[in-house]
Design a protein around this motif. Structure first.
Motif, PDB file in Angstrom:
ATOM      1  N   ALA A   1       0.858  -1.187   0.000  1.00  0.00           N
ATOM      2  CA  ALA A   1       0.000   0.000   0.000  1.00  0.00           C
ATOM      3  C   ALA A   1       0.887   1.228   0.000  1.00  0.00           C
ATOM      4  N   GLY A   2       0.351   2.338  -0.518  1.00  0.00           N
ATOM      5  CA  GLY A   2       1.125   3.563  -0.565  1.00  0.00           C
ATOM      6  C   GLY A   2       0.235   4.774  -0.729  1.00  0.00           C
ATOM      7  N   VAL A   3       0.752   5.919  -0.298  1.00  0.00           N
ATOM      8  CA  VAL A   3       0.033   7.173  -0.410  1.00  0.00           C
ATOM      9  C   VAL A   3       1.043   8.276  -0.670  1.00  0.00           C
ATOM     10  N   GLN A   4       0.628   9.298  -1.441  1.00  0.00           N
ATOM     11  CA  GLN A   4       1.513  10.415  -1.712  1.00  0.00           C
ATOM     12  C   GLN A   4       0.681  11.667  -1.940  1.00  0.00           C
ATOM     13  N   ALA A   5       1.184  12.790  -1.427  1.00  0.00           N
ATOM     14  CA  ALA A   5       0.524  14.083  -1.594  1.00  0.00           C
ATOM     15  C   ALA A   5       1.484  15.044  -2.264  1.00  0.00           C
ATOM     16  N   SER A   6       0.907  16.026  -2.984  1.00  0.00           N
ATOM     17  CA  SER A   6       1.709  16.988  -3.710  1.00  0.00           C
ATOM     18  C   SER A   6       1.043  18.354  -3.651  1.00  0.00           C
ATOM     19  N   HIS A   7       1.873  19.396  -3.672  1.00  0.00           N
ATOM     20  CA  HIS A   7       1.375  20.768  -3.632  1.00  0.00           C
ATOM     21  C   HIS A   7       2.173  21.587  -4.636  1.00  0.00           C
ATOM     22  N   ALA A   8       1.472  22.221  -5.589  1.00  0.00           N
ATOM     23  CA  ALA A   8       2.124  23.014  -6.628  1.00  0.00           C
ATOM     24  C   ALA A   8       1.480  24.389  -6.695  1.00  0.00           C
TER      25      ALA A   8
ATOM     26  N   ALA B   1      -2.669  28.598 -11.277  1.00  0.00           N
ATOM     27  CA  ALA B   1      -3.485  28.077 -10.184  1.00  0.00           C
ATOM     28  C   ALA B   1      -2.598  27.364  -9.189  1.00  0.00           C
ATOM     29  N   THR B   2      -3.145  27.213  -7.981  1.00  0.00           N
ATOM     30  CA  THR B   2      -2.544  26.372  -6.956  1.00  0.00           C
ATOM     31  C   THR B   2      -3.243  25.027  -6.979  1.00  0.00           C
ATOM     32  N   ILE B   3      -2.450  23.955  -6.998  1.00  0.00           N
ATOM     33  CA  ILE B   3      -3.007  22.615  -7.153  1.00  0.00           C
ATOM     34  C   ILE B   3      -2.604  21.769  -5.960  1.00  0.00           C
ATOM     35  N   HIS B   4      -3.607  21.235  -5.277  1.00  0.00           N
ATOM     36  CA  HIS B   4      -3.396  20.224  -4.238  1.00  0.00           C
ATOM     37  C   HIS B   4      -3.819  18.882  -4.826  1.00  0.00           C
ATOM     38  N   SER B   5      -2.959  17.887  -4.735  1.00  0.00           N
ATOM     39  CA  SER B   5      -3.284  16.583  -5.293  1.00  0.00           C
ATOM     40  C   SER B   5      -2.794  15.483  -4.366  1.00  0.00           C
ATOM     41  N   ALA B   6      -3.469  14.335  -4.450  1.00  0.00           N
ATOM     42  CA  ALA B   6      -3.108  13.184  -3.622  1.00  0.00           C
ATOM     43  C   ALA B   6      -3.448  11.916  -4.386  1.00  0.00           C
TER      44      ALA B   6
END
Length: 710
Positions: free
Chosen positions: A244-251, A268-273
């Motif tokens: 299992a795995g999880v990852q978050a990103s902020h640009a 734009a500001t992008i929050h992604s997971a």
């Protein structure tokens, strides 16, 4: 007793004296005396010792005390300095552009026993002339550079290691999300720092930096754009198969071209997971299976949220291997600052079988764009069928073929409003016969049928056939430095607007070593410039040469021509893409490389009893006909990361070539970082490529990539 001894001693003395005075008398010896006499005679008769009358006979000084001698240098150290000058011209048909560029690349690597491997890389480039055309790549600045410092394999504990990087690096994805059958989260370039801490069960990655791009040539430099990007992800394995795995990103300040928001570019500001769970091994045995589910979510300021779900599975039943899955993604789905292929839903299935004589595969793709049929965006339904087969008749003969059929249709109302055609049908069929003649080399006869029918738009379809004869003229067995000389002759028959025309096809691929330190090679292909059917028009190809000089110096150069219309045949969902160019590029480079010290576990140096080192210089290429060999016209793949023994990595150049200048002798494993292979291409095999590096020699592997799903 004494009376007896005196006469006896006197008698013995008289006997010895008589023996000494008498010449030629027969001697009576016991066994021990006889053996001593034999040895004495042999020593007397030995030849006179050799006397060297050339070398200086002055005695050597006494050896120094080992306790005070200088210890041997520890840790393998390698360095490379390469200077390259390139000049290119490009003619798009509208304007002529040219540029001259100078580049300098430097790399220093040092291995330590307790602190991992230290690596420093510096690239600098300067351009004079136009800065935006094909051969040298698009760039905004005349001068730019790239600096990266890495520490690889730092032992945190005896089971945990860390990789760190500072400078111009790429964003990373944790292991559980790194690659799926139909989803790639991509990688972005930042100027910042990244770190990875890992062991056999877990993988933690994080990084942050200012956004930018690597642009220009001959060595790309970092060019700052806008905003920043940060990421953090974690993966863990549970037992041998579950993970299992999880990852978050902020640009931030990402240019957004939205399908759903009002027209016009904005930032734009992008929050992604992203999160993934799965079960199963990468390499499946009989009766085993694998499954994985990946969920993505992004929130883009000014646009709104978007989500995606990707399901995939695999199974092996007997000799059959199955890959299947389904997916759905909302419009404007991002991960980091990377816009994913979205606004669609679809499903796919692929089956293949491999045996000693027969290999075959088949698959189907179904995809619908804009599945919600929202106004203002076209709705398209596409169905693609793929198949391939290869049969080895005997050790010298083989036949095979492949087929790709695509049918796509747009909604009539949306098509009229958006200017899209109602749809298109196309087919790409290929068959070949391969025969090896012991005295004359290997021949391959190939026929290709292309059917592109545009349903509405009045465009010239690529309809017709190509007939080619390819022959490899070099016979014999070579361990290294195998020469190559392959020719291609053929003709294409085109049928456009009721007219049938014949066009010539010719090509050559060669590699030759005039001396063990000098290699010359290249490939050229010619097709009539007024052909609508052929993959390329005019003359395209490359010629290169490299010679190894004394003292670690290497001199080389290359000439690349591309007077082509390059068409990517439909290999699944999507329509053909055509680009036009007339580019010429010439470059000369001078490289200095060297080593010092002793390696602990450098790229296989000293591992498994290996002694000495060699080098690896190979090619990653598009294997369009899936035969495992690079045929004339099958180009190299640029910017693909190649990893040797799971530790050391490099990147292919624009011709798909890569090199590891110092590799331990013996067997090694080469793999590709799949995230760097351009979709829809992927690795041709789940197994690593094994190579044998000869002592003071060079291994020349060729690694194919094939279309995913074919």
């Amino acid at each position: 007793m004494s009376a007896w001894r005196l006469p006896t001693a006197a008698a013995l003395a008289l006997a010895i004296a008589a023996q000494a005075s008498a010449q030629g008398n027969v001697q009576s010896l016991d066994r021990a005396q006889a053996e001593q006499e034999r040895l004495r005679k042999m020593l007397e008769g030995r030849p006179k010792a050799y006397e060297d009358k050339v070398m200086d006979t002055t005695p050597l000084p006494d050896a120094s005390d080992p306790a005070t001698s200088v210890p041997a240098e520890e840790g393998l150290r390698t360095w490379i300095s390469e200077t390259r000058v390139g000049h290119g011209t490009g003619d798009s048909g509208l304007e002529l552009r040219q540029s001259t560029e100078l580049g300098q690349r430097m790399e220093y690597r040092r291995e330590t026993l307790s602190h991992g491997t230290l690596l420093a890389q510096v690239d600098v480039r300067h351009a004079n002339g136009d800065t935006s055309f094909g051969p040298l790549g698009f760039t905004n600045k005349a001068t730019s550079g790239r600096v990266t410092l890495r520490n690889i394999g730092f032992p945190v504990t005896t089971r945990t290691f860390a990789d760190t990087a500072l400078g111009d690096v790429g964003s990373e994805v944790t292991d559980a999300l790194s690659r799926s059958y139909r989803l790639s989260l991509g990688s972005s370039v930042v100027r910042g720092a990244s770190a990875r801490v890992f062991d056999a069960e877990s993988d933690l990655r994080a990084g942050y930096g200012l956004r930018g791009n690597l642009r220009g040539g001959p060595y790309p430099g970092f060019e700052r754009t806008r905003g920043a990007l940060g990421w953090a992800g974690y993966s863990r394995r549970f037992g041998e198969q579950a993970f299992a795995g999880v990852q978050a990103s902020h640009a931030t300040e990402v240019p957004v071209f939205s399908l759903t928001a009002p027209a016009g570019a904005a930032t734009a500001t992008i929050h992604s997971a992203a999160a993934s769970v799965g079960y199963g091994k990468e390499l499946l045995g009989p009766g085993e299976h694998r499954a994985r589910a990946t969920v993505l979510h992004s929130s883009t300021s000014g646009v709104g949220p978007a989500s995606g779900l990707f399901l995939e599975g695999a199974a092996r039943t007997g000799s059959l291997r199955h890959e299947f899955g389904a997916y759905r993604a909302d419009a404007d789905l991002y991960y980091g600052d990377y816009l994913l292929a979205s606004d669609n839903r679809g499903a796919y299935w692929r089956v293949d079988s491999s045996s000693l004589r027969l290999n075959w595969g088949a698959g189907i793709d179904v995809e619908e764009q804009n599945p919600g049929r929202e106004a203002g965006r076209p709705n398209r339904l596409a169905v693609g069928l793929q198949g391939n087969v290869q049969l080895r008749i005997d050790r010298d003969q083989m036949i095979g073929g492949s087929a790709v059929v695509l049918n796509s249709r747009y909604d009539a109302a949306a098509s009229l409003a958006s200017g899209f055609p109602e749809g298109a049908r196309s087919a790409h069929l290929s068959a070949y016969y391969d025969v090896r003649m012991r005295e004359w080399g290997r021949s391959r006869f190939r026929v290709t049928l292309r059917r592109n029918e545009v349903l509405v738009a009045n465009e010239a379809p690529a309809t017709g056939e190509e007939f080619e004869w390819e022959h490899d003229w070099i016979t014999g067995r070579y361990e290294t430095m195998r020469p190559e000389f392959t020719t291609v002759l053929g003709v294409s028959r085109e049928r456009n607007n009721g007219t049938t025309e014949l066009r010539p096809i010719a090509g050559v691929n060669f590699r030759w070593w005039p001396t063990p330190d000098w290699t010359v090679g290249g490939n050229l292909r010619y097709t009539a410039t007024n052909s609508n059917l052929a993959i390329s028009r005019g003359l395209s190809g490359a010629v290169d040469s490299e010679v190894t000089l004394a003292g670690g110096w290497v001199l080389g150069g290359s000439l690349t021509l591309n007077q082509a219309v390059v068409e990517i045949p439909p290999g699944g969902i999507g329509t053909p893409v055509v680009t036009r160019s007339n580019d010429k590029y010439a470059s000369v480079y001078l490289r200095w490389q060297g080593t010092s010290g002793g390696g602990f576990s450098g790229a296989g140096v000293g591992v498994g009893g290996a002694v000495g080192a060699g080098s690896v210089a190979g090619t990653v290429y598009f294997d369009a006909d899936r035969d495992g060999e690079q045929s004339s016209g099958e180009a190299g793949v640029p910017n693909v990361e190649v990893v040797i023994d799971g530790r050391y990595r490099t990147t292919t150049d624009r011709q798909g070539r890569f090199a590891f200048p110092l590799v331990g002798t013996g067997r090694h494993q080469l793999t590709l970082t799949l995230e760097t292979v351009p979709l829809p291409w992927g690795a041709s095999s789940e197994q690593a490529v094994s190579i044998d590096v000869p002592l003071r020699g060079q291994a020349n592997p060729r690694i194919p990539v094939v279309r995913v799903g074919e």
